[in-house]
Design a protein around this motif. Structure first.
Motif, mmCIF file in Angstrom:
data_model
loop_
_atom_site.group_PDB
_atom_site.id
_atom_site.type_symbol
_atom_site.label_atom_id
_atom_site.label_comp_id
_atom_site.label_asym_id
_atom_site.label_seq_id
_atom_site.Cartn_x
_atom_site.Cartn_y
_atom_site.Cartn_z
ATOM 1 N N ILE A 199 0.854 -1.187 0.000
ATOM 2 C CA ILE A 199 0.000 0.000 0.000
ATOM 3 C C ILE A 199 0.888 1.234 0.000
ATOM 4 C CG2 ILE A 199 -1.865 1.200 1.144
ATOM 5 C CD1 ILE A 199 -2.679 -1.263 2.493
ATOM 6 N N GLY A 200 0.612 2.134 -0.918
ATOM 7 C CA GLY A 200 1.384 3.361 -0.980
ATOM 8 C C GLY A 200 0.642 4.375 -1.833
ATOM 9 N N PRO A 201 1.109 5.621 -1.872
ATOM 10 C CA PRO A 201 0.428 6.639 -2.671
ATOM 11 C C PRO A 201 0.771 6.516 -4.145
ATOM 12 C CG PRO A 201 2.305 7.605 -1.531
ATOM 13 C CD PRO A 201 2.274 6.164 -1.145
ATOM 14 N N GLU B 126 1.940 -13.564 -4.886
ATOM 15 C CA GLU B 126 1.237 -12.616 -5.744
ATOM 16 C C GLU B 126 1.140 -11.286 -5.004
ATOM 17 O OE1 GLU B 126 -2.608 -13.997 -6.923
ATOM 18 O OE2 GLU B 126 -3.286 -11.943 -7.229
ATOM 19 N N LEU B 127 1.574 -10.234 -5.681
ATOM 20 C CA LEU B 127 1.568 -8.922 -5.031
ATOM 21 C C LEU B 127 0.277 -8.186 -5.370
ATOM 22 C CD1 LEU B 127 3.184 -6.767 -3.453
ATOM 23 C CD2 LEU B 127 3.927 -5.888 -5.637
ATOM 24 N N VAL B 128 -0.426 -7.751 -4.352
ATOM 25 C CA VAL B 128 -1.610 -6.924 -4.562
ATOM 26 C C VAL B 128 -1.219 -5.497 -4.201
ATOM 27 C CG1 VAL B 128 -3.958 -6.503 -3.824
ATOM 28 C CG2 VAL B 128 -3.093 -8.842 -3.925
ATOM 29 N N ALA B 129 -1.149 -4.625 -5.201
ATOM 30 C CA ALA B 129 -0.715 -3.250 -4.937
ATOM 31 C C ALA B 129 -1.929 -2.335 -4.855
ATOM 32 C CB ALA B 129 0.224 -2.777 -6.045
ATOM 33 N N LEU B 130 -2.034 -1.570 -3.789
ATOM 34 C CA LEU B 130 -3.204 -0.707 -3.602
ATOM 35 C C LEU B 130 -2.764 0.728 -3.372
ATOM 36 C CD1 LEU B 130 -4.875 -3.300 -1.373
ATOM 37 C CD2 LEU B 130 -5.947 -2.368 -3.389
ATOM 38 N N ASP B 131 -3.650 1.642 -3.763
ATOM 39 C CA ASP B 131 -3.328 3.061 -3.733
ATOM 40 C C ASP B 131 -4.024 3.737 -2.548
ATOM 41 O OD1 ASP B 131 -4.086 5.791 -6.056
ATOM 42 O OD2 ASP B 131 -2.800 5.686 -4.286
ATOM 43 N N ASP B 132 -3.250 4.394 -1.677
ATOM 44 C CA ASP B 132 -3.911 5.083 -0.568
ATOM 45 C C ASP B 132 -4.046 6.585 -0.816
ATOM 46 O OD1 ASP B 132 -1.409 6.202 -0.059
ATOM 47 O OD2 ASP B 132 -0.998 4.957 1.659
ATOM 48 N N GLU B 133 -3.574 7.035 -1.988
ATOM 49 C CA GLU B 133 -3.729 8.437 -2.423
ATOM 50 C C GLU B 133 -3.179 9.447 -1.428
ATOM 51 O OE1 GLU B 133 -7.610 9.509 -3.842
ATOM 52 O OE2 GLU B 133 -7.985 7.464 -4.491
ATOM 53 N N GLN C 85 -9.791 3.014 4.165
ATOM 54 C CA GLN C 85 -10.642 2.128 3.363
ATOM 55 C C GLN C 85 -9.825 1.021 2.741
ATOM 56 O OE1 GLN C 85 -12.677 5.401 1.206
ATOM 57 N NE2 GLN C 85 -13.745 3.708 0.306
ATOM 58 N N VAL C 86 -8.689 1.416 2.146
ATOM 59 C CA VAL C 86 -7.831 0.435 1.483
ATOM 60 C C VAL C 86 -7.278 -0.544 2.504
ATOM 61 C CG1 VAL C 86 -5.609 0.228 0.348
ATOM 62 C CG2 VAL C 86 -7.227 1.856 -0.480
ATOM 63 N N THR D 55 -8.685 -1.421 5.312
ATOM 64 C CA THR D 55 -9.776 -2.318 5.695
ATOM 65 C C THR D 55 -9.972 -3.401 4.655
ATOM 66 O OG1 THR D 55 -10.858 -0.406 6.660
ATOM 67 C CG2 THR D 55 -12.160 -2.394 6.460
ATOM 68 N N LYS D 56 -9.935 -2.972 3.388
ATOM 69 C CA LYS D 56 -10.123 -3.934 2.313
ATOM 70 C C LYS D 56 -9.025 -4.991 2.341
ATOM 71 C CE LYS D 56 -10.941 -3.608 -2.563
ATOM 72 N NZ LYS D 56 -11.233 -2.676 -3.615
ATOM 73 N N THR D 57 -7.780 -4.544 2.520
ATOM 74 C CA THR D 57 -6.659 -5.473 2.533
ATOM 75 C C THR D 57 -6.744 -6.394 3.731
ATOM 76 O OG1 THR D 57 -5.347 -3.661 1.668
ATOM 77 C CG2 THR D 57 -4.166 -5.614 2.370
ATOM 78 N N ALA D 58 -6.938 -5.776 4.903
ATOM 79 C CA ALA D 58 -6.880 -6.574 6.121
ATOM 80 C C ALA D 58 -8.053 -7.533 6.223
ATOM 81 C CB ALA D 58 -6.849 -5.646 7.332
ATOM 82 N N SER D 59 -9.198 -7.172 5.658
ATOM 83 C CA SER D 59 -10.345 -8.059 5.803
ATOM 84 C C SER D 59 -10.341 -9.169 4.785
ATOM 85 C CB SER D 59 -11.647 -7.265 5.699
ATOM 86 O OG SER D 59 -11.720 -6.615 4.466
ATOM 87 N N ASP D 60 -9.411 -9.135 3.845
ATOM 88 C CA ASP D 60 -9.287 -10.217 2.873
ATOM 89 C C ASP D 60 -8.405 -11.289 3.484
ATOM 90 O OD1 ASP D 60 -8.698 -11.935 0.820
ATOM 91 O OD2 ASP D 60 -8.208 -10.372 -0.620
#
Lengths: 384, 381, 306
Positions: free
Chosen positions: B28-30, B64-71, B79-80, B82-87
């Motif tokens: 997770i990063g901007p 597998e790397l799931v890269a998410l944007d925290d803006e 939100q991101v 929560t989405k990551t941790a709840s998966d």
């Protein structure tokens, strides 16, 4: 089989199919499968519209309201139960329910009364921040906090009452837009409410039952704690829905409609314009504030950037998409708007763009929305 | 409608038939917004670690790397997160460059028991403000950074400062630690201004600052605001030295200012990449993999963090609680940024603080620059 | 506070006022002609600025280094392309919806603004990051004590003034302006008089959008930075300014623009809290003004058929 029972059967089948669709849609992950499902559903919807099935479904709904409504409720419970152990789907469902409540409030404001409100996200935010502050610093019971969230949102809305009453059309729009922007800027520069860093919100707790810990039944089953929030979201949504329906069908709703359709004529007939606008605006804000309070407790964290102008636009668009003044339409639109971008990861980045384009297209080609409200029947289900 | 059911059943069955030894890890990063260069650099570095591991035949799992944007926005970050941790399929994550986001997200990681390693956020409270066992950090905190900064600048002969900081916890943290450090080193703070993270116009603050005649403007915040403040200083004729923190250490900062960036100083923890133990290795592998963007200042940390996470998963298997326990016991672990040891709050100690100055459009280590010899002079010297 | 600092704030306030006034003039023109609020105006401004920026990149790539030529190129590109875009928007989105309820038009233009914003953010290379706008104006400055007067601020102010005067002359002294005013007053009668309604509408939108593009380039030159979100706030402020001054009235729009900038400057200077409260202050005064005068300071004369 009689016509009426055939209608009911079709209605039930539609609900079952809808539930299955929702469960599959939320459960599957692969992008291709999701796209396939959407295409399949779109085709099914178009085909059924052509074959006249959708008219029969709407007739079924119209003539057997209590039965159909309970069926929908049951369907929602089934969906929630299916995902009982997965956090994220439940979070999405709870979000849909809360947004639905807020949009029903918004519906009351401009679907019925024609009072434009572009600060919906602002009032939502008032509810959120009320919950945050009260939960952190006081020992007010959380159910009361939810109600207070609504009350304070309504109070804040009363600041805007005078400008809203005095202005019309574009000028009224500017007043609410200015308020929305002002609210967000105020939150950002003000440190007492957390500033741009936002505030942490302690989770909900009713009579010692903490909403933020997983429900453990025995050693094996661990239900997601979001189930609690789905429950309360559902309760709120049902309350808002019933409230909206009842008001719409009463003389209050008649007055509200009159105010929307033609203010001058309504005034001539003795309808007190100011009073009804104030009622609708305040009541709408109350609902929005309550939804906000629960939302804050569910997320656990709020920041001013949650409540920007774009979010107000989303709320307004949900109401418009579903059809102004149409509660079921709002239900479907809320589900679409919130679930679709979450599942279609590929379009996540483009979602605002696609979303705005869809609204433009709808406004150009089907301005009445997905489930238009239709003419007012004097007595529900009455056929002359 | 039965065809539909069949299709549904089939798709679920196909899902089950796939191989089961895939492990998901998240980054997770901007990835968008004003500091996206750092976020993308971090993501590429984490991705590099995953790719290298997947190419290694001895690895037990396929990652597998799931890269998410925290803006770089706290609410999006939450939100991101929560989405990551709840998966439940994501076993661990390498998270956050923006401190403002990280400080909001740590609660989420604790709530869902997701072990995370922070790779770029420097706010001390992220690790020291809580006792969450899930949160670790490989890079240093801003305390050291500001200590060295204050000592250095006072040593150069500056006496009067005006502090401008953004009002997120990041900027406020910098303000707090730098003010303390400066007092210890005998500097005088003439005024302090807080600005919002999206503010465009700084005329009010800078005009008031100009009236006080400062020698240095200290800026605690990120690149976009830094660019605006420096260029508006020029417009108002405010001639003072501009001192920044790790938040402005990006190429985008220099690109935004052009010649105005000359002589600006900033400080960052960790040695420059070519002086790191594994620095040359990292740079070579990064280039080989062919990423379009530069790893930026914190890429090596993201790489080290991801490697540490992957190592832990290899050792104890894809189980969140076991990985967390393993990470908590990390001591003297080798990595490209040196030896990693997590203390009781999950914080790694990074001793070195590097001083940088902008010279000819590039960030140059102070000791290697022409300023140290006196060939060029800082503003006001 | 000493005169120098005051002078600084005054100059800054006038710059802002000029930009807001230019945007507000666009809003008011559109409303006068079609009774429509084109909310996407701010974002059109942003697209224009990006168009100008791309032109600058193109011209520099061609090797032309003369700042003056670059400036002219940027301005021409921005203004012309936005005039074109404005006309297209009018033709395909606004004219067909002439008879729709005003809420629909409001929403469509709002959404259009979002589309423009997102398109730039997503499809312009590295669109989500702020971009440095080149220094195309001479940067000499003269210092009078604590007051620094810069050449570029003066040039921008002068340019804005010229544009406003130009628009005024266009509207009041030319035949086209006459046609615009006629259409604004009464559409049907104007048509009866032989005025090509559609053409005039397109021209009005082109004019307003071109003026906005000029304001956008001004903004870019002043702050030396452009980003995809700059249109939103400018649009809302321009709209508020147009409303304060009374929709349909160009002088009202100009007045509103400067008034809003003045409010912001007073908020920044006089309030004891941080200058970030200036927007809160300005907007709350706007709302209060709307209560006092619901149709703006220079009220719109309207009648309603019952």
């Amino acid at each position: 089989m009689t016509d009426k029972s055939m209608d009911m059967l079709i209605g039930f089948v539609a609900i079952v199919l809808g539930t299955v669709f929702l469960i599959t849609f939320v459960a599957i992950e692969s992008q291709i499968e999701i796209l396939g499902l959407i295409v399949l559903t779109a085709i099914a919807v178009v085909v059924s519209a052509r074959m006249g099935i959708s008219t029969r479904i709407s007739e079924a709904f119209a003539s057997n309201e209590p039965l159909m409504n309970s069926a929908m409720l049951l369907a929602t419970l089934v969906v929630a139960f299916w995902f009982r152990e997965d956090h994220f789907p439940l979070l999405m469902i709870a979000t849909v329910l809360l947004y639905l409540t807020a949009c029903l409030g918004l519906n009351m404001q401009f679907g019925y009364t024609g009072v434009v409100n572009f600060a919906g996200a602002g009032f939502f935010g008032v509810g959120c921040y009320t919950a945050a502050v009260l939960n952190q610093h006081t020992a007010v019971p959380h159910l009361l906090v939810v109600v207070l969230g609504g009350v304070i949102a309504a109070l804040v809305g009363s600041i805007l009452i005078l400008p809203v009453l005095r202005t019309r059309g574009h000028y009224a729009a500017v007043v609410t837009i200015a308020f929305g922007i002002m609210f967000k800027t105020f939150l950002e520069v003000n440190d007492t409410l957390g500033g741009p860093q936002g505030l942490k919100v302690p989770g909900m707790e009713i009579l010692g039952w903490s909403f933020n810990s997983n429900i453990e039944i025995g050693a094996e089953i661990e239900l997601s704690f979001y189930l609690n929030y789905v429950a309360i979201g559902l309760a709120l949504a049902v309350l808002a829905f019933i409230l909206t329906r009842r008001i719409e069908r009463s003389w209050v709703g008649l007055s509200l409609d009159a105010v929307r359709l033609d203010e001058t004529a309504a005034a001539c007939f003795g309808v007190n314009i100011k009073r009804w606008k104030i009622t609708a605006f305040t009541l709408g804000n109350f609902l929005i504030g309550m939804a906000g309070a629960v939302f804050a407790m569910m997320l656990g964290f709020i920041a001013p950037t949650n409540f920007a102008f774009g979010d107000s636009l989303i709320l307004v668009s949900i109401v418009l998409l579903g059809g102004m003044g149409s509660p079921w339409g709002t239900v479907i639109a809320a589900g679409l708007v919130i679930l679709l971008p979450e599942k279609l990861q590929a379009i996540q980045e483009y979602r605002f763009l696609l979303y705005a384009i869809v609204v433009i297209l709808i406004l150009l080609f089907r301005p009445q929305g997905l489930l238009p409200r239709g003419l007012r029947t004097y007595v529900p289900g009455w056929r002359g | 409608m039965s065809a539909f059911t069949i299709a549904m059943v089939l798709s679920v069955a196909v899902g089950f038939a796939e191989a089961k030894d895939k492990v998901k890890v998240a980054f997770i990063g901007p990835l968008t917004g004003g500091v996206s260069a750092n976020g993308i650099g971090g993501r590429n570095s984490a991705d590099l670690a995953v790719q290298l591991r997947n190419a290694d035949a001895k690895a037990k799992y396929e990652y597998e790397l799931v890269a998410l944007d925290d803006e770089c926005k706290p609410n999006v970050g939450v939100q991101v997160a929560t989405k990551t941790a709840s998966d439940k399929k994501i076993i661990g994550a390498v998270t956050h460059y923006c401190s403002a986001v990280a400080i909001g997200a740590v609660d989420i990681y604790n709530k869902f028991s997701l072990p995370v390693i922070v790779w770029g956020a420097v706010l001390p409270d992220i690790t020291y403000g809580n006792t969450y066992k899930e949160v670790h950090r490989v890079n240093g905190t801003m305390i050291n950074q500001n200590d060295v900064a204050a000592e250095f600048m006072a040593g150069q002969g500056y006496k009067k400062w005006v502090i401008i900081h953004d009002t997120t916890d990041y900027g406020k943290g910098h303000n707090k630690y730098f003010s303390e450090a400066l007092k210890k080193n005998g500097g005088e703070i003439l005024a302090t201004f807080g600005v919002t993270a999206e503010q465009q116009d700084f005329t009010a603050e800078l005009t008031k600052a100009k009236a006080l005649n400062p020698e240095v403007i200290y800026f605690g915040g990120l690149t976009p605001i830094g660019v605006r403040i420096r260029s508006q200083m020029e417009k108002l004729g405010l001639k003072a030295e501009f001192q920044g923190t790790s938040g402005i250490m990006a190429d985008a900062f220099i690109a935004g200012l052009g010649p105005l960036a000359e002589g600006i100083v900033a400080f960052r923890e960790g040695a420059p990449v070519d002086k790191l133990p594994g620095g040359k290795f990292f740079v070579q592998k990064y280039k080989d993999q062919g990423y379009a963007e530069s790893p930026e200042a914190y890429g090596p940390f993201a790489f080290a963090a991801m490697n540490l996470l992957l190592d832990s998963i290899e050792e104890v298997g894809p189980n969140r609680k076991k990985v967390r326990k393993m990470l908590n016991g990390t001591a003297n672990r080798d990595s490209i940024v040196g030896k990693i040891t997590f203390d009781d709050h999950g914080q790694n100690t990074v001793a070195a603080i590097t001083k940088y100055v902008v010279q000819d459009g590039k960030w140059v280590v102070w000791e290697d620059s022409e300023y140290v010899s006196g060939k060029r002079k800082l503003q006001g010297m | 506070m000493d005169a120098g600092l005051l002078g600084q704030f005054v100059v800054n306030g006038m710059m802002l006022g000029m930009m807001y006034a230019l945007v507000a003039v666009g809003f008011t023109l559109f409303f006068g002609v079609l009774d429509v609020i084109k909310f996407s105006h701010g974002d059109v401004l942003m697209v224009g600025t990006f168009a100008g920026f791309s032109t600058y990149l193109g011209i520099s790539a061609l090797g032309i280094d003369n700042a003056f030529v670059q400036l002219i190129g940027v301005l021409v590109a921005a203004v012309c392309s936005m005039a074109f875009l404005g006309a297209v928007i009018a033709r395909y989105l606004v004219l067909p919806l002439k008879s729709a309820p005003p809420l629909n038009v409001l929403l469509i233009t709002l959404m259009l603004g979002t589309v423009l914003r997102e398109t730039v953010r997503l499809f312009y290379p590295d669109g989500s990051n702020p971009k440095p706008f080149p220094y195309l104006l001479p940067t000499d400055s003269w210092a009078f004590g604590s007051f620094t007067l810069r050449a570029d601020s003066m040039i921008l102010l002068l340019g804005g003034l010229l544009v406003i005067v130009g628009v005024h002359i266009l509207i009041n002294k030319t035949k086209m302006g006459l046609a615009m005013r006629a259409v604004a007053q009464d559409e049907e009668t104007a048509k009866c008089m032989g005025i090509n309604f559609t053409l005039i509408v397109l021209l009005t939108f082109a004019l307003g959008s071109g003026v906005a593009a000029f304001a956008g380039v001004m903004n870019g030159l002043y702050y030396n930075e452009i980003n995809f979100g700059m249109g939103l706030l400018l649009g809302v402020i321009g709209f508020s300014a147009a409303i304060i001054g009374g929709l349909g009235n160009i002088y009202g729009a100009i007045l509103g623009g400067f008034l809003f900038a003045g409010l912001q400057t007073i908020g920044a200077v006089a309030l004891p809290f941080s200058s970030a409260y200036k927007d809160v202050f300005a907007f709350s005064v706007v709302i209060a003004l709307m209560v006092w005068r619901p149709t703006g300071l220079i009220a719109e004369k309207s009648s309603e058929r019952v």
